[in-house]
Each structure stands twice: as C-alpha cells, then as structure tokens.
Design a protein around this motif. Structure first.
Motif, PDB file in Angstrom:
ATOM      1  N   GLU A 187      17.348   8.092  25.953  1.00  0.00           N
ATOM      2  CA  GLU A 187      16.851   6.823  25.434  1.00  0.00           C
ATOM      3  C   GLU A 187      17.148   5.665  26.435  1.00  0.00           C
ATOM      4  O   GLU A 187      16.641   4.482  26.800  1.00  0.00           O
ATOM      5  CB  GLU A 187      17.462   6.515  24.178  1.00  0.00           C
ATOM      6  N   SER A 188      18.221   6.000  27.365  1.00  0.00           N
ATOM      7  CA  SER A 188      18.563   5.004  28.567  1.00  0.00           C
ATOM      8  C   SER A 188      17.727   4.797  29.593  1.00  0.00           C
ATOM      9  O   SER A 188      17.588   3.739  30.171  1.00  0.00           O
ATOM     10  CB  SER A 188      19.890   5.619  29.308  1.00  0.00           C
ATOM     11  N   THR A 226      14.225   4.820  28.789  1.00  0.00           N
ATOM     12  CA  THR A 226      13.004   4.317  28.220  1.00  0.00           C
ATOM     13  C   THR A 226      12.542   2.959  28.779  1.00  0.00           C
ATOM     14  O   THR A 226      13.454   2.058  28.992  1.00  0.00           O
ATOM     15  CB  THR A 226      13.010   4.117  26.794  1.00  0.00           C
ATOM     16  N   CYS A 245       8.799  -8.263  21.870  1.00  0.00           N
ATOM     17  CA  CYS A 245       9.405  -7.589  21.044  1.00  0.00           C
ATOM     18  C   CYS A 245       9.191  -5.969  21.360  1.00  0.00           C
ATOM     19  O   CYS A 245       8.144  -5.695  20.651  1.00  0.00           O
ATOM     20  CB  CYS A 245       9.254  -8.112  19.793  1.00  0.00           C
ATOM     21  N   ALA A 246       9.884  -5.245  22.204  1.00  0.00           N
ATOM     22  CA  ALA A 246       9.612  -3.974  22.509  1.00  0.00           C
ATOM     23  C   ALA A 246      10.052  -2.961  21.439  1.00  0.00           C
ATOM     24  O   ALA A 246       9.835  -2.024  21.515  1.00  0.00           O
ATOM     25  CB  ALA A 246       9.794  -3.793  23.905  1.00  0.00           C
ATOM     26  N   SER A 247      11.234  -3.276  20.786  1.00  0.00           N
ATOM     27  CA  SER A 247      11.797  -2.222  20.073  1.00  0.00           C
ATOM     28  C   SER A 247      11.140  -1.711  18.803  1.00  0.00           C
ATOM     29  O   SER A 247      11.155  -0.543  18.730  1.00  0.00           O
ATOM     30  CB  SER A 247      13.230  -2.973  19.483  1.00  0.00           C
ATOM     31  N   TRP A 248      10.604  -2.330  18.157  1.00  0.00           N
ATOM     32  CA  TRP A 248       9.689  -1.844  17.044  1.00  0.00           C
ATOM     33  C   TRP A 248       8.519  -0.957  17.554  1.00  0.00           C
ATOM     34  O   TRP A 248       8.473   0.306  17.086  1.00  0.00           O
ATOM     35  CB  TRP A 248       8.872  -3.063  16.314  1.00  0.00           C
ATOM     36  N   GLU A 304       8.259   6.943  19.114  1.00  0.00           N
ATOM     37  CA  GLU A 304       9.110   7.824  19.258  1.00  0.00           C
ATOM     38  C   GLU A 304       8.731   8.847  17.877  1.00  0.00           C
ATOM     39  O   GLU A 304       8.865   9.949  18.090  1.00  0.00           O
ATOM     40  CB  GLU A 304      10.720   7.459  19.268  1.00  0.00           C
ATOM     41  N   CYS A 355       9.636  -8.349  14.525  1.00  0.00           N
ATOM     42  CA  CYS A 355       8.813  -7.420  15.325  1.00  0.00           C
ATOM     43  C   CYS A 355       7.817  -6.682  14.670  1.00  0.00           C
ATOM     44  O   CYS A 355       6.691  -6.399  15.367  1.00  0.00           O
ATOM     45  CB  CYS A 355       9.811  -6.641  16.138  1.00  0.00           C
ATOM     46  N   SER A 356       7.913  -6.222  13.509  1.00  0.00           N
ATOM     47  CA  SER A 356       7.117  -5.676  12.445  1.00  0.00           C
ATOM     48  C   SER A 356       6.108  -6.414  11.702  1.00  0.00           C
ATOM     49  O   SER A 356       6.169  -6.097  10.423  1.00  0.00           O
ATOM     50  CB  SER A 356       7.989  -4.561  11.864  1.00  0.00           C
ATOM     51  N   THR A 363       8.348   0.607  20.369  1.00  0.00           N
ATOM     52  CA  THR A 363       8.976   1.876  20.770  1.00  0.00           C
ATOM     53  C   THR A 363       9.534   2.985  19.710  1.00  0.00           C
ATOM     54  O   THR A 363       9.313   4.254  19.939  1.00  0.00           O
ATOM     55  CB  THR A 363       9.924   1.406  21.876  1.00  0.00           C
ATOM     56  N   ASN A 364      10.252   2.259  18.891  1.00  0.00           N
ATOM     57  CA  ASN A 364      10.829   3.290  17.878  1.00  0.00           C
ATOM     58  C   ASN A 364       9.742   3.961  17.118  1.00  0.00           C
ATOM     59  O   ASN A 364       9.633   5.129  16.628  1.00  0.00           O
ATOM     60  CB  ASN A 364      11.593   2.372  16.800  1.00  0.00           C
TER      61      ASN A 364
END
Length: 116
Positions: A50-51, A53, A25-28, A34, A97-98, A30-31
């Motif tokens: 963002e495209s 990343t 789960c890369a979204s958490w 940032e 993810c978190s 990464t956000n």
C-alpha cells in the motif's frame, strides 16, 4: 476500452488550480479498485504494498453544482514487484468522495512517455 484509451491520449493537460478543498479525492476509487480486483481474483489485497500505491488525476470536470467527474491513473504494487494499472472514473464533491459508483478499466500494458 480502446475508445477510452484513445480519448485519454487526446485529452489536453488539465489545470486543477480552482478545485474546491477535498478534490481530487483518490481514496474512494483506489479502495474500490482494490476490492473489485481482489473479488475478480486478480490478486489478494494482502499481496499489495500500500505504501507504493500511486493515484494520479488525469482529468477532473465540473458536471454540476459541487459535483465533479474524476478520472485517475492508479498503479498498485505487489510485494513481489508486480504492477497493476487501472483507470477509474467516478463522481465526487468537495465533501464526499463517493458520489457515484466507480468504473474501473484494467490496463493490460502501459507505455510510459520516457520509454521508447
């Protein structure tokens, strides 16, 4: 930081074939990276493309029932072409993810395997 980089360079390639759905789960991470880098004044999120990343899992380890420690190599790209490299460490489950805060390590210089 140096110890982490040495540890990561000695870590054998990992097989992620038996991970539950939803991992890695890369979204958490990464956000969070940032936002923390923006808050530290490194860049403004609006400067990022963002495209482009990229978040590549380095290691994922089971640390409990449906709880996994994830380590990611994340590259953020600015519209100007500048790159920002970070390594993140956090816990995730198959449904969330978190499961922990995200530790973020800024990599000041990265040497790719293909570059002598």
């Amino acid at each position: 930081m140096r110890k982490l980089l040495v540890l990561l360079s000695m870590t054998p390639a990992m097989c992620f074939a038996k991970l539950p759905a939803g991992l890695p789960c890369a979204s958490w991470p990464t956000n969070v990276a940032e936002v923390k880098l923006q808050n530290a004044g490194v860049f403004k999120i609006t400067q990022l493309d963002e495209s482009k990343t990229k978040a590549v899992p380095i290691a994922i380890q089971s640390i409990g029932k449906d709880l996994y420690r994830q380590v990611f190599d994340i590259t953020l790209y600015a519209h100007s072409g500048e790159k920002f490299h970070v390594v993140t460490v956090n816990n995730a489950s198959s449904t969330e993810c978190s499961m922990s805060d995200v530790d973020i390590y800024v990599v000041s210089q990265k040497f790719d395997a293909q570059v002598p």
